[in-house]
Every structure is written in structure tokens, then in C-alpha cells.
Enzyme design. Structure first.
Site, mmCIF file in Angstrom:
data_model
loop_
_atom_site.group_PDB
_atom_site.id
_atom_site.type_symbol
_atom_site.label_atom_id
_atom_site.label_comp_id
_atom_site.label_asym_id
_atom_site.label_seq_id
_atom_site.Cartn_x
_atom_site.Cartn_y
_atom_site.Cartn_z
ATOM 1 N N CYS A 212 -6.769 1.270 -2.488
ATOM 2 C CA CYS A 212 -5.629 0.528 -2.341
ATOM 3 C C CYS A 212 -5.987 -0.970 -2.214
ATOM 4 C CB CYS A 212 -4.638 0.869 -1.413
ATOM 5 S SG CYS A 212 -3.808 2.422 -1.447
ATOM 6 N N GLU B 151 -4.813 -3.185 -0.352
ATOM 7 C CA GLU B 151 -4.855 -3.518 1.382
ATOM 8 C C GLU B 151 -6.281 -3.117 1.863
ATOM 9 O OE1 GLU B 151 -2.487 -1.839 -0.132
ATOM 10 O OE2 GLU B 151 -0.546 -1.617 1.011
ATOM 11 N N ASN C 276 -5.910 -3.374 -5.905
ATOM 12 C CA ASN C 276 -5.938 -1.987 -6.010
ATOM 13 C C ASN C 276 -7.120 -1.700 -7.386
ATOM 14 O OD1 ASN C 276 -3.873 -2.726 -7.454
ATOM 15 N ND2 ASN C 276 -3.119 -0.624 -7.865
ATOM 16 N N CYS D 75 -3.669 3.427 4.344
ATOM 17 C CA CYS D 75 -3.860 1.795 4.871
ATOM 18 C C CYS D 75 -3.325 1.382 6.102
ATOM 19 C CB CYS D 75 -3.391 1.043 3.701
ATOM 20 S SG CYS D 75 -4.071 1.175 2.070
ATOM 21 N N CYS E 111 0.686 2.193 2.205
ATOM 22 C CA CYS E 111 0.477 3.824 2.477
ATOM 23 C C CYS E 111 -0.091 4.060 3.826
ATOM 24 C CB CYS E 111 -0.183 4.294 1.327
ATOM 25 S SG CYS E 111 -1.933 4.187 1.557
ATOM 26 N N GLU F 193 -8.338 1.380 -9.375
ATOM 27 C CA GLU F 193 -8.255 2.730 -9.664
ATOM 28 C C GLU F 193 -9.672 3.372 -10.280
ATOM 29 O OE1 GLU F 193 -4.664 2.988 -11.778
ATOM 30 O OE2 GLU F 193 -3.560 2.815 -9.942
HETATM 31 N N1 THU Z 1 -1.316 1.212 -4.135
HETATM 32 C C1 THU Z 1 -1.708 0.133 -3.131
HETATM 33 O O1 THU Z 1 -2.709 -0.506 -3.770
HETATM 34 N N2 THU Z 1 -1.115 -0.336 -2.233
HETATM 35 C C2 THU Z 1 -0.045 0.482 -1.490
HETATM 36 O O2 THU Z 1 0.308 -0.004 -0.706
HETATM 37 C C3 THU Z 1 0.539 1.371 -2.391
HETATM 38 C C4 THU Z 1 -0.181 2.063 -3.687
HETATM 39 C C5 THU Z 1 -2.017 1.367 -5.152
HETATM 40 C C6 THU Z 1 -2.787 2.702 -5.340
HETATM 41 C C7 THU Z 1 -2.473 2.978 -6.767
HETATM 42 O O3 THU Z 1 -3.623 2.427 -7.344
HETATM 43 C C8 THU Z 1 -1.307 2.461 -7.314
HETATM 44 O O4 THU Z 1 -0.995 1.574 -6.251
HETATM 45 C C9 THU Z 1 -0.298 3.462 -7.531
HETATM 46 O O5 THU Z 1 -0.101 4.571 -6.066
#
Ligand code: THU
Length: 126
Positions: free
Chosen positions: A53, A55, A42, A89, A86, A44
Site C-alpha cells: 500500500c 501508506e 502503492n 497500514c 487498510c 502491486e
Molecule cells: N491501497 C493502498 O495503497 N492504500 C489504501 O489505503 C487502500 C488500498 C492499494 C492496495 C492495492 O494496490 C489497491 O489499493 C487496491 O486495493
């Protein structure tokens, strides 16, 4: 590559996560039908909605290299238990993974595998 190897690679990928806002580092590894693998983490942003994310990072890396046929994705987070993808994704994965599976891991539950179809039974299709 077996599930345990995919999880190991996902744990390595999570180390590259840029998650200063949530402090929730996620790693993903996508296995293509031809055997190649693509990792993602991920990434941000201070404008939270611009975050990506793990994925989708892996999917976009793979597609941008010409891959369009995925069989599996392994996902781990450094904190917490099983990290399910999520909704966005799941939808993105469904575009390129018709009969694929999602491999998850937590210390407590070990390796678990789910069909994408069971996690996204009625995905959007044009
Ligand atoms: N996140 C992912 O990278 N994948 C997931 O399946 C769930 C959430 C990340 C998004 C964000 O950077 C952090 O986790 C918190 O939501």
C-alpha cells in the site's frame, strides 16, 4: 506544511503508483515531527499478496532513512471517495505515530482529518 499542501503532494505521489491489477492508484505523504516529508504510492505485484500500500511505502521509506516520529499522513486515491487506510497500514502507522492524524481528501467531501486513535482504537502492542 498544511493539510492542503500535504494533499497536493499525495496527489502527485499517486501518479507514480504501479497498480495494473486493481487500477486503483493511491498516494500518501507522511509528515514527521521534525518537518520532513516522505511520499509513497502503492506498488502491486502479479502475486497479489506481494503488493504494498501507499501508506506503508511511505512509512518504510521514512523509517529506512532514520525517521521514527510521525505526526500526520495524507492519503488520496485517483478514483473513488475518501480513501481510509487498510487495517494493516493502521497497525503499521501506530508503531510510529502515537498521537497522529490521518488527512483524507475527496472532491465531494473536501479535506477530512481523523485521529489515528479513532481509526485504530485497540491496536496490537507487545
Ligand atoms: N491501497 C493502498 O495503497 N492504500 C489504501 O489505503 C487502500 C488500498 C492499494 C492496495 C492495492 O494496490 C489497491 O489499493 C487496491 O486495493
Amino acid at each position: 506544511m498544511d493539510n492542503a499542501q500535504l494533499i497536493k503532494l499525495a496527489q502527485k505521489a499517486a501518479k507514480n503508483a504501479y497498480a495494473p491489477y486493481s487500477d486503483f492508484k493511491v498516494g500518501a505523504v507522511l509528515l514527521c515531527r521534525n518537518g520532513s516529508v516522505y511520499t509513497g504510492c502503492n506498488v502491486e505485484n502479479s502475486s497479489y499478496g506481494a503488493s504494498n500500500c501507499a501508506e506503508r511505502t511511505a512509512v518504510f521509506k521514512a523509517v529506512s532513512e532514520g525517521e521514527r516520529d510521525f505526526v500526520k499522513i495524507a492519503i488520496v486515491s485517483e478514483k473513488g471517495g475518501l480513501t481510509f487506510p487498510c487495517g494493516i497500514c493502521r497497525q503499521v502507522l501506530s508503531e510510529f505515530m502515537q498521537n497522529g492524524s490521518i488527512v483524507l481528501y475527496s472532491e465531494k467531501e473536501g479535506i477530512k482529518e481523523f485521529e489515528l486513535k479513532e481509526l485504530l482504537p485497540h491496536g496490537f502492542k507487545l
